[in-house]
Design an enzyme around this catalytic site. Structure first.
Site, PDB file in Angstrom:
ATOM      1  CE  LYS A  85      -1.541   3.097   2.776  1.00  0.00           C
ATOM      2  NZ  LYS A  85      -1.766   4.251   1.909  1.00  0.00           N
ATOM      3  CB  CYS A  94      13.107   9.356   8.113  1.00  0.00           C
ATOM      4  SG  CYS A  94      14.176   8.355   7.094  1.00  0.00           S
TER       5      CYS A  94
HETATM    6  P1  NAP Z   1       2.592   8.449   7.736  1.00  0.00           P
HETATM    7  O1  NAP Z   1       1.532   9.446   7.840  1.00  0.00           O
HETATM    8  O2  NAP Z   1       2.919   7.627   8.923  1.00  0.00           O
HETATM    9  O3  NAP Z   1       2.186   7.506   6.516  1.00  0.00           O
HETATM   10  C1  NAP Z   1       2.992   6.421   6.125  1.00  0.00           C
HETATM   11  C2  NAP Z   1       2.119   5.367   5.498  1.00  0.00           C
HETATM   12  O4  NAP Z   1       1.249   4.827   6.489  1.00  0.00           O
HETATM   13  C3  NAP Z   1       1.236   5.900   4.379  1.00  0.00           C
HETATM   14  O5  NAP Z   1       1.117   4.916   3.383  1.00  0.00           O
HETATM   15  C4  NAP Z   1      -0.089   6.087   5.111  1.00  0.00           C
HETATM   16  O6  NAP Z   1      -1.210   6.052   4.281  1.00  0.00           O
HETATM   17  C5  NAP Z   1      -0.085   4.892   6.030  1.00  0.00           C
HETATM   18  N1  NAP Z   1      -0.996   5.022   7.161  1.00  0.00           N
HETATM   19  C6  NAP Z   1      -1.515   6.150   7.710  1.00  0.00           C
HETATM   20  N2  NAP Z   1      -2.326   5.837   8.739  1.00  0.00           N
HETATM   21  C7  NAP Z   1      -2.338   4.493   8.840  1.00  0.00           C
HETATM   22  C8  NAP Z   1      -2.986   3.568   9.706  1.00  0.00           C
HETATM   23  N3  NAP Z   1      -3.793   3.979  10.695  1.00  0.00           N
HETATM   24  N4  NAP Z   1      -2.749   2.245   9.524  1.00  0.00           N
HETATM   25  C9  NAP Z   1      -1.928   1.822   8.551  1.00  0.00           C
HETATM   26  N5  NAP Z   1      -1.295   2.646   7.684  1.00  0.00           N
HETATM   27  C10 NAP Z   1      -1.486   3.969   7.830  1.00  0.00           C
HETATM   28  O7  NAP Z   1       3.971   9.082   7.261  1.00  0.00           O
HETATM   29  P2  NAP Z   1       4.231  10.029   6.016  1.00  0.00           P
HETATM   30  O8  NAP Z   1       3.644  11.362   6.321  1.00  0.00           O
HETATM   31  O9  NAP Z   1       3.828   9.352   4.746  1.00  0.00           O
HETATM   32  O10 NAP Z   1       5.822  10.089   6.012  1.00  0.00           O
HETATM   33  C11 NAP Z   1       6.520  10.895   6.876  1.00  0.00           C
HETATM   34  C12 NAP Z   1       7.016  10.113   8.062  1.00  0.00           C
HETATM   35  O11 NAP Z   1       7.724   8.964   7.626  1.00  0.00           O
HETATM   36  C13 NAP Z   1       7.991  10.907   8.888  1.00  0.00           C
HETATM   37  O12 NAP Z   1       7.720  10.720  10.256  1.00  0.00           O
HETATM   38  C14 NAP Z   1       9.331  10.296   8.524  1.00  0.00           C
HETATM   39  O13 NAP Z   1      10.312  10.434   9.495  1.00  0.00           O
HETATM   40  C15 NAP Z   1       8.953   8.875   8.308  1.00  0.00           C
HETATM   41  N6  NAP Z   1       9.962   8.203   7.474  1.00  0.00           N
HETATM   42  C16 NAP Z   1      10.803   7.289   8.073  1.00  0.00           C
HETATM   43  C17 NAP Z   1      11.786   6.668   7.335  1.00  0.00           C
HETATM   44  C18 NAP Z   1      12.727   5.669   7.966  1.00  0.00           C
HETATM   45  O14 NAP Z   1      13.362   4.899   7.238  1.00  0.00           O
HETATM   46  N7  NAP Z   1      12.845   5.617   9.275  1.00  0.00           N
HETATM   47  C19 NAP Z   1      11.916   6.962   5.971  1.00  0.00           C
HETATM   48  C20 NAP Z   1      11.049   7.880   5.402  1.00  0.00           C
HETATM   49  C21 NAP Z   1      10.065   8.491   6.166  1.00  0.00           C
HETATM   50  P3  NAP Z   1      -1.860   7.373   3.626  1.00  0.00           P
HETATM   51  O15 NAP Z   1      -0.807   8.409   3.560  1.00  0.00           O
HETATM   52  O16 NAP Z   1      -2.257   6.881   2.319  1.00  0.00           O
HETATM   53  O17 NAP Z   1      -3.013   7.714   4.486  1.00  0.00           O
END
Ligand code: NAP
Length: 499
Positions: A192, A303
Site C-alpha cells: 500500500k 526521516c
Molecule cells: P505516515 O503518515 O505515517 O504515513 C505512512 C504510510 O502509512 C502511508 O502509506 C499512510 O497512508 C499509512 N498510514 C496512515 N495511517 C495508517 C494507519 N492507521 N494504519 C496503517 N497505515 C497507515 O507518514 P508520512 O507522512 O507518509 O511520512 C513521513 C514520516 O515517515 C515521517 O515521520 C518520517 O520520518 C517517516 N519516514 C521514516 C523513514 C525511515 O526509514 N525511518 C523513511 C522515510 C520516512 P496514507 O498516507 O495513504 O493515508
C-alpha cells in the site's frame, strides 16, 4: 538524440503520460470494488494527474487471498533462489528501461527535482533490486553441531504474505528497499503506497508482471491508511508487515498486530537527527556545505535529516555564516527544470502550511539566519525556503518535533559531554553526524550517540551494503544490507535422528 536538459523536456513528457490508476490485484488491473477513486494532484503546480483506485476492505481481502494462493502454489516461493534471481534481474532491467518515467512519476507526485529522481531515486531502486537478486542465491544455511546420531539443518524460510506500507518522501526507493528482499526471499507481497505518491508503485507492479513475477505474488493496493493500511495491519492472513512512516502510525501498527495475529513487524519511523560540529573540525566550509545537504536535501523531507545542528562555541558564528551561504543551494525552483539540483515543492500545500506555521512559531524566539519565507512557483505555494533558526531557547518544540520540511535549528555547546547529552535528548534514534579531526573523539562520541547510523565527517551516510534503521522511537528492523532479509524470513530447524 533526446536532450533531457532542454528546459521544457520534462514538461512535455508530462503531457505524454498515460497513468493507469487501477490497483494490481492477483495479476489483474482493477478498479476499487466500490468504484471509488481519489484524485492525485501534483504539488508542483496543483495540476490533476490521475484518478487512483481508492481500495476497500474487500479489495484488501482479495489481494491477501491472491497473495496466499500464490504463496501456497509454490510458483514463486518454491522455485528456488536462482530462478527468483533471474526474474528480479529482469525486473531491474525493465525498471532501468522505464527509469525516466518512474522518476517523473515520483517528482510529479511529491515535488522533488527531476534532476534528483533521475540520478538518485530511480537508479538507486534499480540497484536495490539487482543487489538482492544477486544476494539471495549466495546465502548458505547452517548445519550446526548436534552430537553423534543426529544432523540438524537451520534454513531460512519465507514468511508467507508480507504487507508493505510506504511513505511519500521516497516513494520508489523505499518501496524497493522492502519489496526487493521480501520477494527475493520467496514471499508474496501486498504493497500500500502512501496516497500522495502511488504512481511509481503502480508502474513497478506492472513491470513486475512483465518480468514474469507470477500473478498474486506482487499486489499494489492504493487507498487510505485507515482503510487499506489498517486493513492489512489487522488482517489475520498477513504474516508480516514492513512499514516506513511516522512514529504515531508505527505505534498504531503495534496495536493492530497485537489485536490480530501477532504478525511480525518491521517499523522504520521518524527522526530528529543531530549534527555535531566540534571546533577542531578540519574543514569548516565542508561541514557547513554538508550540513545544508543534510538538512535541506529532498526539501528536508527525509526521516534522517540532520535538522538539529549543534556547534561548539569557538566556531559557532563562522559556521552559521557558512551554513546560511550554503543553504542557498537549496532554494526551491521548478522541480521539472532539469538544471534545478537544489529543491522542489513540498508534498502538498497542507504540509507547506504546517511547515510555515512551525517557522512562524519560532520567529521572535530565535534568530532566523536564513530563509523563512513561502514561495509561489508554477502557481503553487507548496514551496518553502531553506530556513535556519539559531539560538532558540532550550525546550522549544522545534528542537524536538519532527518538521519534515526545510527547517534546521542551530544551537551552541561548550563541552563534549554537553554535545552528547543534547544530541541524545530526543525520543528518536535514527541517525547522527559528527565533525572532528580528533580520531579519539570521533570514536568516543560515536560510541555514545544513540542512533542507527552515525556519520563521521560527513552527513547522513547511507549505502546498499549497510543497514538503515533506528533505535528508540525511530523503530526497529533494518532496511538495506543482507540484514534486511532477516525481516522477511523465519529460521527453521529440521532435525534428523539417525543413530
Ligand atoms: P505516515 O503518515 O505515517 O504515513 C505512512 C504510510 O502509512 C502511508 O502509506 C499512510 O497512508 C499509512 N498510514 C496512515 N495511517 C495508517 C494507519 N492507521 N494504519 C496503517 N497505515 C497507515 O507518514 P508520512 O507522512 O507518509 O511520512 C513521513 C514520516 O515517515 C515521517 O515521520 C518520517 O520520518 C517517516 N519516514 C521514516 C523513514 C525511515 O526509514 N525511518 C523513511 C522515510 C520516512 P496514507 O498516507 O495513504 O493515508
Amino acid at each position: 538524440m533526446i536532450n533531457q536538459l532542454a528546459g521544457n523536456y520534462w514538461h512535455q513528457r508530462v503531457q505524454e503520460l498515460h497513468i493507469d490508476g487501477r490497483a494490481l490485484i492477483n495479476g489483474e488491473r482493477k478498479d476499487a470494488s466500490n468504484g471509488a477513486t481519489f484524485a492525485s494532484c501534483s504539488p508542483i503546480d496543483g495540476s490533476h494527474l490521475a484518478d487512483i483506485a481508492s481500495c476497500t476492505a474487500q479489495d484488501v481481502d482479495e489481494a491477501v487471498a491472491g497473495a496466499r494462493k500464490a504463496f501456497n502454489d509454490g510458483s514463486w516461493s518454491r522455485i528456488g533462489a536462482a530462478a527468483r534471481k533471474e526474474v528480479l534481474l529482469r525486473l531491474a532491467d525493465l525498471m532501468e528501461v522505464h527509469s525516466e518515467q518512474l522518476a517523473l512519476l515520483d517528482s510529479l507526485d511529491m515535488g522533488k527535482p527531476i534532476a534528483q529522481s533521475t540520478t538518485v531515486d530511480a537508479p538507486g531502486s534499480v540497484e536495490t533490486f539487482r543487489w538482492y537478486a544477486e544476494l539471495v542465491d549466495k546465502i548458505v544455511d547452517e548445519v550446526p553441531a548436534t552430537g553423534p546420531g543426529a544432523t540438524a539443518m537451520v534454513t531460512r524460510e519465507p514468511l508467507g504474505v508480507v504487507a508493505v506500507i510506504t511513505p511519500w518522501n521516497y516513494p520508489l526507493e523505499i518501496a524497493a528497499w522492502k519489496l526487493a528482499p521480501a520477494l527475493a526471499a520467496g514471499n508474496s507481497v501486498v504493497i500500500k503506497p502512501a496516497a500522495q505518491s502511488t504512481m511509481s508503485a503502480l508502474l513497478l507492479g506492472e513491470l513486475a508482471m512483465q518480468a514474469g513475477i507470477p500473478a498474486g505474488v506482487l499486489n499494489v493496493v492504493p487507498g487510505s491508511g485507515r482503510v487499506v493500511g489498517e486493513g492489512l495491519a489487522l488482517h489475520m492472513d498477513v504474516d508480516a508487515l514492513a512499514f516506513t512512516g511516522s512514529t504515531a502510525v508505527a505505534k498504531r501498527l503495534l496495536e493492530c498486530s497485537g489485536q490480530s495475529n501477532m504478525k511480525r513487524l518491521g517499523l522504520e519511523a521518524g527522526g530528529k537527527s543531530a549534527n555535531l560540529v566540534f571546533d577542531d573540525v578540519e574543514d569548516l566550509e565542508m561541514a557547513a556545505a554538508k550540513a545544508a545537504f543534510g538538512a535541506f536535501y529532498n526539501q528536508g523531507e527525509v526521516c534522517s535529516a540532520n535538522s538539529r545542528v549543534l556547534v561548539q562555541r569557538g566556531v559557532y558564528e563562522r559556521f552559521l555564516e557558512a551554513f546560511a551561504r550554503h543553504s542557498a543551494d537549496y532554494v526551491p525552483g521548478d522541480p521539472l527544470d532539469p538544471k534545478n539540483q537544489g529543491a522542489g515543492a513540498l508534498v502538498s500545500r497542507e504540509h507547506a502550511d504546517d511547515v510555515a506555521r512551525a517557522i512562524e512559531e519560532a520567529r521572535g524566539q530565535g534568530r532566523i539566519v536564513s530563509g523563512g519565507r513561502r514561495l509561489s512557483i508554477n502557481g503553487s505555494d507548496a514551496y518553502i525556503e531553506p530556513t535556519i533558526v539559531a539560538d532558540l531557547p532550550a525546550g522549544h518544540p522545534l528542537h524536538s518535533t519532527e518538521i519534515f520540511g526545510p527547517v534546521a535549528t542551530v544551537s551552541v555547546f561548550d563541552t563534549e559531554e554537553e554535545a552528547i547529552a543534547l544530541a541524545n535528548n530526543t525520543e528518536y534514534g535514527l541517525a547522527a553526524s559528527l565533525w572532528t579531526s580528533n580520531l579519539s573523539r570521533a570514536h568516543r562520541v560515536a560510541s555514545r550517540l544513540v542512533a542507527g547510523t552515525v556519520s563521521v565527517n560527513t552527513v547522513d551516510a547511507l549505502g546498499l551494503t549497510t543497514p538503515f534503521g533506528g533505535f528508540k522511537q525511530s523503530g526497529f528492523g533494518r532496511d538495506l544490507s543482507a540484514h534486511a532479509l532477516d525481516n522477511y524470513v523465519g529460521l527453521k530447524t529440521t532435525w534428523f535422528q539417525h543413530g
